[in-house]
Motif scaffolding. Structure first.
Motif, PDB file in Angstrom:
ATOM      1  N   ALA A 109       0.833  -1.207   0.000  1.00 31.98           N
ATOM      2  CA  ALA A 109       0.000   0.000   0.000  1.00 31.98           C
ATOM      3  C   ALA A 109       0.864   1.253   0.000  1.00 31.98           C
ATOM      4  N   GLY A 110       1.962   1.214   0.739  1.00 30.29           N
ATOM      5  CA  GLY A 110       2.869   2.357   0.774  1.00 30.29           C
ATOM      6  C   GLY A 110       3.544   2.598  -0.560  1.00 30.29           C
ATOM      7  N   TRP A 111       3.964   1.529  -1.238  1.00 32.76           N
ATOM      8  CA  TRP A 111       4.579   1.675  -2.562  1.00 32.76           C
ATOM      9  C   TRP A 111       3.639   2.397  -3.528  1.00 32.76           C
ATOM     10  N   LEU A 112       2.346   2.097  -3.413  1.00 31.66           N
ATOM     11  CA  LEU A 112       1.361   2.640  -4.343  1.00 31.66           C
ATOM     12  C   LEU A 112       0.732   3.942  -3.857  1.00 31.66           C
ATOM     13  N   GLY A 113       1.052   4.354  -2.632  1.00 28.59           N
ATOM     14  CA  GLY A 113       0.394   5.523  -2.068  1.00 28.59           C
ATOM     15  C   GLY A 113      -1.098   5.305  -1.912  1.00 28.59           C
ATOM     16  N   TRP A 114      -1.470   4.098  -1.516  1.00 26.76           N
ATOM     17  CA  TRP A 114      -2.892   3.750  -1.466  1.00 26.76           C
ATOM     18  C   TRP A 114      -3.571   4.413  -0.277  1.00 26.76           C
ATOM     19  N   GLN A 115      -4.769   4.992  -0.513  1.00 25.85           N
ATOM     20  CA  GLN A 115      -5.495   5.701   0.532  1.00 25.85           C
ATOM     21  C   GLN A 115      -6.789   5.001   0.939  1.00 25.85           C
ATOM     22  N   GLY A 116      -7.238   4.035   0.140  1.00 24.01           N
ATOM     23  CA  GLY A 116      -8.467   3.321   0.453  1.00 24.01           C
ATOM     24  C   GLY A 116      -8.202   2.082   1.281  1.00 24.01           C
ATOM     25  N   PRO A 117      -9.239   1.278   1.517  1.00 27.05           N
ATOM     26  CA  PRO A 117      -9.080   0.060   2.315  1.00 27.05           C
ATOM     27  C   PRO A 117      -8.191  -0.958   1.607  1.00 27.05           C
ATOM     28  N   VAL A 118      -7.439  -1.722   2.407  1.00 26.96           N
ATOM     29  CA  VAL A 118      -6.493  -2.713   1.887  1.00 26.96           C
ATOM     30  C   VAL A 118      -6.818  -4.069   2.498  1.00 26.96           C
ATOM     31  N   TYR A 119      -6.896  -5.086   1.659  1.00 28.99           N
ATOM     32  CA  TYR A 119      -7.225  -6.442   2.104  1.00 28.99           C
ATOM     33  C   TYR A 119      -6.154  -7.418   1.612  1.00 28.99           C
ATOM     34  N   THR A 120      -5.822  -8.379   2.453  1.00 28.38           N
ATOM     35  CA  THR A 120      -4.939  -9.472   2.063  1.00 28.38           C
ATOM     36  C   THR A 120      -5.756 -10.742   1.939  1.00 28.38           C
ATOM     37  N   VAL A 121      -5.616 -11.439   0.816  1.00 31.16           N
ATOM     38  CA  VAL A 121      -6.291 -12.718   0.599  1.00 31.16           C
ATOM     39  C   VAL A 121      -5.219 -13.762   0.346  1.00 31.16           C
TER      40      VAL A 121
END
Length: 351
Positions: A109-121
């Protein structure tokens, strides 16, 4: 509820650094490279051609490139990270075994600058398709406007050694549904599918996940049949609507036979079949995302994987040597450890 479409896709694999390269290389195929384990045994593996020895920088570059290729410019939707091995390659390199699954998700998420919810499957080989089905649910119900599903299976020796220890690997080549098939050949992949409610060519019509753990390392015939029926029902289709099936077809002697028997009970006659395992290997948790990216690109471009190895006539399930002339609806299956039997149905809205 919203309809859900594939708005973008990406793939880095043994066929090349992006999907365009993969389409150009697919007819000839890629060659696996030997990987030697600590016990001296050597196994073929389909690796991404990137010789950066730093696990983190290599992984970050591949992830960033995949997200960009898939068109994931809005980082406020949902991010799904699908993987069997997660960051075990990093743990092997650093011996930092105190890291947990969330640490890897935080890194991506940090690499992508992600701001929304993050899920691991992480449901073994079915991770990618299960992530895709979960992402579909969020977009379908309007919880998020779009979702990015990343399938990540990156180099490490633990996974290869584990499969070797279970005597599931081939010393020579992957022969999906082939005569003389003798095991899997593993592969690396970083793949992405961007889902959206905005109409595009490929609609994610439905799917199903059936878990039957009676054979933890293999598939169950009745579960494959149930998986197909449930995926068709969820898509409001019948077996006769399916114009192409992408089975698991990993090259295992028993598992391929079980799957082929089940498919013949669902489909009469059996639609054309296609497999990508001889082109990129079995990419485990990334395989659902990687193979759908390949599959949809193939049906658009007319490129097709080689199927020149001898097919096993006992399976009565030959792989198609050319794309079908008409395949509006496609069933894509992945079967995995722990009894996972997962499938999705895609609709080509332009067919």
């Amino acid at each position: 509820m919203n309809e859900v479409f594939i708005a973008g896709r990406a793939l880095a694999s043994a066929l090349g650094p992006d999907l365009g390269s993969a389409m150009a290389a697919l007819p000839a195929g890629a060659a696996p490279v030997p990987v030697t384990l600590a016990d001296g045994s050597s196994w073929p593996c389909y690796a991404i051609d990137d010789d950066d020895t730093d696990w983190t920088s290599r992984s970050r570059r591949l992830v960033e490139r995949a997200a960009a290729e898939a068109g994931a410019t809005d980082r406020t939707g949902a991010l799904f990270i699908a993987s069997s091995s997660l960051d075990i390659g990093l743990l092997e390199a650093t011996h930092d075994f105190d890291r947990d699954h969330q640490a890897f998700a935080d890194s991506v998420a940090g690499w992508l600058g992600w701001q929304g919810p993050v899920y691991t499957v992480s449901t073994a080989c079915t991770s990618g398709l299960n992530a895709l089905l979960s992402a579909r649910t969020l977009v379908r119900h309007g919880v998020v406007p779009q979702a990015l599903v990343l399938g990540l299976e990156l180099r490490n020796t633990l996974t290869l050694g584990g499969f070797a220890g279970m005597q599931l690997l081939s010393h020579s080549a992957a022969l999906p549904y082939g005569l003389g098939r003798n095991g899997l050949v593993l592969g690396e992949a970083v793949a992405a599918l961007q889902l959206s409610a905005q109409p595009s060519r490929w609609r994610l019509a439905g799917g199903a996940n059936v878990v039957d753990g009676r054979d933890p390392a293999g598939s169950i015939e009745s579960a494959v049949i149930d998986m197909c029926h449930q995926a068709l029902a969820d898509s409001a289709l019948t077996a006769h609507d399916i114009g192409l099936v992408k089975p698991q077809a990993a090259g295992g002697a028993a598992s391929d036979a079980t799957e082929a028997r089940a498919l013949r009970q669902v489909f009469d006659p059996l639609p054309p079949l296609v497999s990508f395992k001889a082109a990129i290997g079995h990419t485990l948790g990334a395989s659902g995302v990687a193979e759908i990216a390949l599959l949809t690109a193939c049906l658009e471009s007319g490129a097709w994987p080689r199927a020149d190895h001898a097919q096993d006539p006992a399976l009565q399930a030959p792989l198609a040597k050319v794309p079908p002339s008409h395949a509006r609806h496609v069933l894509a299956c992945i079967l995995g450890f722990g009894g996972g039997h997962t499938a999705v149905v895609l609709e080509d809205t332009q067919a």
